[in-house]
Structure formats: structure tokens, C-alpha cells
Scaffold this motif. Structure first.
Motif, mmCIF file in Angstrom:
data_model
loop_
_atom_site.group_PDB
_atom_site.id
_atom_site.type_symbol
_atom_site.label_atom_id
_atom_site.label_comp_id
_atom_site.label_asym_id
_atom_site.label_seq_id
_atom_site.Cartn_x
_atom_site.Cartn_y
_atom_site.Cartn_z
ATOM 1 N N ARG A 7 0.842 -1.199 0.000
ATOM 2 C CA ARG A 7 0.000 0.000 0.000
ATOM 3 C C ARG A 7 0.873 1.242 0.000
ATOM 4 N N GLY A 8 0.280 2.348 -0.464
ATOM 5 C CA GLY A 8 1.004 3.608 -0.499
ATOM 6 C C GLY A 8 0.875 4.355 0.819
ATOM 7 N N VAL A 9 1.972 4.942 1.263
ATOM 8 C CA VAL A 9 1.993 5.723 2.496
ATOM 9 C C VAL A 9 2.463 7.135 2.162
ATOM 10 N N SER A 10 1.669 8.140 2.544
ATOM 11 C CA SER A 10 1.996 9.537 2.236
ATOM 12 C C SER A 10 2.803 10.172 3.352
ATOM 13 N N SER A 11 3.773 10.995 2.969
ATOM 14 C CA SER A 11 4.562 11.762 3.929
ATOM 15 C C SER A 11 4.734 13.178 3.385
ATOM 16 N N THR A 12 4.967 14.130 4.264
ATOM 17 C CA THR A 12 5.097 15.534 3.871
ATOM 18 C C THR A 12 6.559 15.891 3.602
ATOM 19 N N LYS A 13 6.847 16.384 2.398
ATOM 20 C CA LYS A 13 8.201 16.802 2.027
ATOM 21 C C LYS A 13 8.449 18.267 2.353
ATOM 22 N N ALA A 14 7.411 19.092 2.154
ATOM 23 C CA ALA A 14 7.574 20.528 2.368
ATOM 24 C C ALA A 14 6.204 21.175 2.547
ATOM 25 N N THR A 15 6.201 22.381 3.054
ATOM 26 C CA THR A 15 4.971 23.161 3.205
ATOM 27 C C THR A 15 5.219 24.568 2.695
ATOM 28 N N GLY A 16 4.151 25.304 2.476
ATOM 29 C CA GLY A 16 4.289 26.677 2.003
ATOM 30 C C GLY A 16 2.948 27.245 1.605
ATOM 31 N N ASN A 17 2.977 28.292 0.801
ATOM 32 C CA ASN A 17 1.761 28.917 0.288
ATOM 33 C C ASN A 17 1.768 28.881 -1.229
ATOM 34 N N PHE A 18 0.584 28.744 -1.821
ATOM 35 C CA PHE A 18 0.453 28.764 -3.279
ATOM 36 C C PHE A 18 -0.930 29.272 -3.647
ATOM 37 N N ASN A 19 -1.110 29.600 -4.912
ATOM 38 C CA ASN A 19 -2.420 30.011 -5.397
ATOM 39 C C ASN A 19 -3.200 28.767 -5.793
ATOM 40 N N CYS A 20 -4.139 28.357 -4.957
ATOM 41 C CA CYS A 20 -4.901 27.133 -5.199
ATOM 42 C C CYS A 20 -5.898 27.353 -6.336
ATOM 43 N N PRO A 21 -5.826 26.564 -7.410
ATOM 44 C CA PRO A 21 -6.757 26.726 -8.533
ATOM 45 C C PRO A 21 -8.203 26.437 -8.158
ATOM 46 N N GLN A 22 -8.394 25.557 -7.171
ATOM 47 C CA GLN A 22 -9.756 25.186 -6.787
ATOM 48 C C GLN A 22 -10.383 26.248 -5.889
ATOM 49 N N CYS A 23 -9.603 26.768 -4.934
ATOM 50 C CA CYS A 23 -10.090 27.835 -4.051
ATOM 51 C C CYS A 23 -10.064 29.199 -4.745
ATOM 52 N N GLU A 24 -9.183 29.303 -5.767
ATOM 53 C CA GLU A 24 -8.933 30.574 -6.440
ATOM 54 C C GLU A 24 -8.499 31.630 -5.426
ATOM 55 N N ALA A 25 -7.606 31.227 -4.523
ATOM 56 C CA ALA A 25 -7.083 32.114 -3.488
ATOM 57 C C ALA A 25 -5.737 31.577 -3.020
ATOM 58 N N ASN A 26 -4.983 32.431 -2.301
ATOM 59 C CA ASN A 26 -3.701 32.005 -1.753
ATOM 60 C C ASN A 26 -3.943 31.140 -0.522
ATOM 61 N N ARG A 27 -3.395 29.931 -0.546
ATOM 62 C CA ARG A 27 -3.627 28.989 0.543
ATOM 63 C C ARG A 27 -2.318 28.316 0.961
ATOM 64 N N GLU A 28 -2.338 27.731 2.153
ATOM 65 C CA GLU A 28 -1.218 26.922 2.603
ATOM 66 C C GLU A 28 -1.311 25.547 1.948
ATOM 67 N N TYR A 29 -0.158 24.952 1.673
ATOM 68 C CA TYR A 29 -0.154 23.628 1.045
ATOM 69 C C TYR A 29 0.834 22.710 1.745
ATOM 70 N N ARG A 30 0.681 21.415 1.467
ATOM 71 C CA ARG A 30 1.668 20.405 1.854
ATOM 72 C C ARG A 30 2.114 19.682 0.589
ATOM 73 N N HIS A 31 3.415 19.602 0.391
ATOM 74 C CA HIS A 31 3.985 18.836 -0.716
ATOM 75 C C HIS A 31 4.146 17.416 -0.200
ATOM 76 N N ARG A 32 3.353 16.478 -0.764
ATOM 77 C CA ARG A 32 3.287 15.114 -0.243
ATOM 78 C C ARG A 32 3.968 14.123 -1.176
ATOM 79 N N LYS A 33 4.598 13.120 -0.592
ATOM 80 C CA LYS A 33 5.247 12.052 -1.339
ATOM 81 C C LYS A 33 4.585 10.733 -0.971
ATOM 82 N N VAL A 34 4.299 9.897 -1.979
ATOM 83 C CA VAL A 34 3.680 8.597 -1.733
ATOM 84 C C VAL A 34 4.723 7.504 -1.960
ATOM 85 N N THR A 35 4.994 6.730 -0.910
ATOM 86 C CA THR A 35 5.949 5.630 -0.989
ATOM 87 C C THR A 35 5.204 4.307 -0.901
ATOM 88 N N GLN A 36 5.494 3.405 -1.823
ATOM 89 C CA GLN A 36 4.879 2.079 -1.804
ATOM 90 C C GLN A 36 5.605 1.205 -0.783
#
Length: 208
Positions: A7-36
Motif C-alpha cells: 500500500r502507499g503511504v503519504s509523507s510531507t516533504k515541504a509546506t508553504g503557500n500557493f495560489n490554489c486553482p480550486q479555491c482561487e485564493a492564496n492557501r497553505e499547502y503540503r507537498h506530499r510524497k507517496v511511498t509504496q
């Protein structure tokens, strides 16, 4: 009895702010990595390799390919969302066609879902034309889902499955062919059999 699998397990590589296309606003994000991982009794023990990376919006929980962080232009946002919109359109129409009958209520539900989760609204006429295209397309739902699956978190995967269930049940019944296709969706997106069956069971119970 020894129970093992992967199974895949997600972990956080980095965090920050970006312009979310779905929210159409500046939001905080998590850069996630999936390891099998190789699992024993459902416990991840041995990493087997990188399955993909994605960016997750902390506000709407939407997930996007990592290139979303490279540019904030309007054109780029549309490009990043296109893959997800195409997957939603293709899968919803495939589910509608699974039982061999095109029901008017199903078409309404498909149109509502496409226009709710996409940024490029579709008209009824455009949907009819798209249905004709999909009917001629021999490829299955994995054609599109296999590209977006590694970039979807559990929330995104569950949302796609629930949308598919809404389409399948909108004509008043849940056909075996629709159930098989939704189970296939879960398999392609690497959701456990118990997880996907649980979502289906909960949905059917709610509808009945």
C-alpha cells in the motif's frame, strides 16, 4: 494465516503557500510524497519505491501535480486542472454507460458533477457530444485514472468514488456492471478492497 500486501503511504516533504486553482485564493499547502510499502498484517514494513508526489491544499483538500508550484499564471492553472477535469468527465460518463442505458437523470447528475468540480463548464449539448465520443472509445476508466491516482490523496479518491456512486444510483438502481466498474476505480487508484467496499456499503445504506 499470514496476511501481506502493499500500500502507499503519504509523507510531507515541504509546506508553504500557493495560489490554489480550486479555491482561487492564496492557501497553505503540503507537498506530499507517496511511498509504496510491503505490508505484513496491514503494517507497512519495507519501502518499495516512490509512487508519486502531489500538492495538497490545506483548505479545500484538493490535490494537484507538483508543477502547480512552478507557476502561478492563469494559463498554467488551467493546464494543471485539465488532467483532473478530463478524468472526472471520462469516468462519470463511463459509469453512466456501464449498464447500457443512458438515463436522463444520470445525464443531469453527470453534468452537475462536471460543472461543480471543473473550471470549464459543459452544456447539455456538449455533454451529448462527449457521450458519443466516449461510446466510440474502447479504453476503460484506468486510461485516465492511472495518471491522476498517484496525485490524489484519500479525500480526492473518495470524492471521485462518491461522485461515481451518485451517477450510478441517479436512475434509481445500482447495477452490477456499475458496481464492478467502481470497484475497478478503487483498484486503479490503489484503494484497499475493504476501503472501497466500505464506501459503497455506506452509500447504498444511505440511499435505501
Amino acid at each position: 494465516m499470514i496476511i501481506f500486501g502493499t500500500r502507499g503511504v503519504s509523507s510531507t516533504k515541504a509546506t508553504g503557500n500557493f495560489n490554489c486553482p480550486q479555491c482561487e485564493a492564496n492557501r497553505e499547502y503540503r507537498h506530499r510524497k507517496v511511498t509504496q510499502f510491503f505490508t505484513l498484517y496491514f503494517i507497512p514494513l519495507i519501502p518499495l519505491g516512490n509512487k508519486g508526489e502531489y500538492v495538497e491544499c490545506n483548505h479545500c483538500k484538493g490535490t494537484f501535480i507538483t508543477r502547480i508550484l512552478e507557476s502561478n499564471t492563469s494559463t498554467s492553472k488551467q493546464e494543471f486542472m485539465a488532467m483532473y477535469e478530463q478524468a472526472i468527465r471520462h469516468v462519470m460518463v463511463k459509469i453512466m454507460l456501464a449498464d447500457g442505458v443512458i438515463d436522463a437523470n444520470e445525464k443531469v447528475m453527470v453534468l452537475n458533477i462536471i460543472n461543480k468540480y471543473g473550471h470549464n463548464d459543459m452544456t447539455s449539448q456538449q455533454l451529448n457530444e462527449y457521450i458519443e465520443e466516449v461510446q466510440k472509445d474502447a479504453s476503460d476508466i484506468s486510461t485516465y485514472l492511472k495518471h491522476v491516482g498517484p496525485s490524489l490523496n484519500d479525500h480526492g479518491k473518495e470524492l471521485l468514488v462518491k461522485c461515481a456512486l451518485d451517477v450510478a444510483y441517479s436512475d434509481g438502481h445500482f447495477d452490477d456492471s456499475e458496481r464492478v466498474m467502481i470497484l475497478q476505480m478503487g483498484e486503479v487508484m490503489e484503494m484497499s478492497s475493504a476501503y472501497i467496499k466500505g464506501i459503497i456499503a455506506e452509500f447504498v445504506e444511505k440511499m435505501n
